[in-house]
Design a protein around this motif. Structure first.
Motif: not given
Length: 141
Positions: A88, A91, A95
């Motif tokens: 997570n 990610t 981003k």
């Protein structure tokens, strides 16, 4: 000293990142990864974790927008119920980098084979399981 280079990036790592070309891959490995057994070019970052190093690298390093996958993770071994929450974090870092990316999960030994062909391995002291990641370098546009 240089301006705008993240302080965590050592001269040795900066040299490697500069030498790498389009399509070359960099492994950012956790503390359990057999770095020296799989690749002759290893940079030690034992006191650091993968997310902080990955964040700094992505400030300097474009991802390969021409490749099908820019990011590779070691998938969870069959029968293992562990859930890697560090993914997570990856990610979020990806981003925030603004780079386009697609992730491919590789079986453990498939990941090891890809790591053998990587340009270099950055061996961290990361303690999270399944924290190994490979990123593919792109071009500056």
């Amino acid at each position: 000293m240089l301006k705008k280079i993240p302080k965590i990036i050592s001269p040795e790592l900066l040299k490697i990142l500069s030498e790498m070309g389009h399509g070359d891959e960099l492994v950012i490995a956790d503390g359990n990864f057999p770095s020296a057994a799989l690749n002759d070019r290893v940079v030690r970052y034992d006191g650091n974790n993968v997310p902080e190093l990955m964040t700094a690298i992505l400030e300097l390093y474009p991802l390969d927008s021409y490749a099908e996958h820019q990011v590779f993770l070691m998938g969870i071994s069959e029968g293992d119920s562990y859930e890697p929450t560090i993914w997570n974090e990856y990610t979020e870092i990806l981003k925030k980098s603004g780079e386009p990316y697609s992730v491919k999960y590789l079986e453990r030994f498939e990941f090891y084979e890809q790591a053998k062909n990587a340009y270099a391995v950055v061996a961290t002291g990361e303690e999270a399981l399944y924290a190994n990641i490979i990123i593919k370098k792109g071009v500056i546009k």
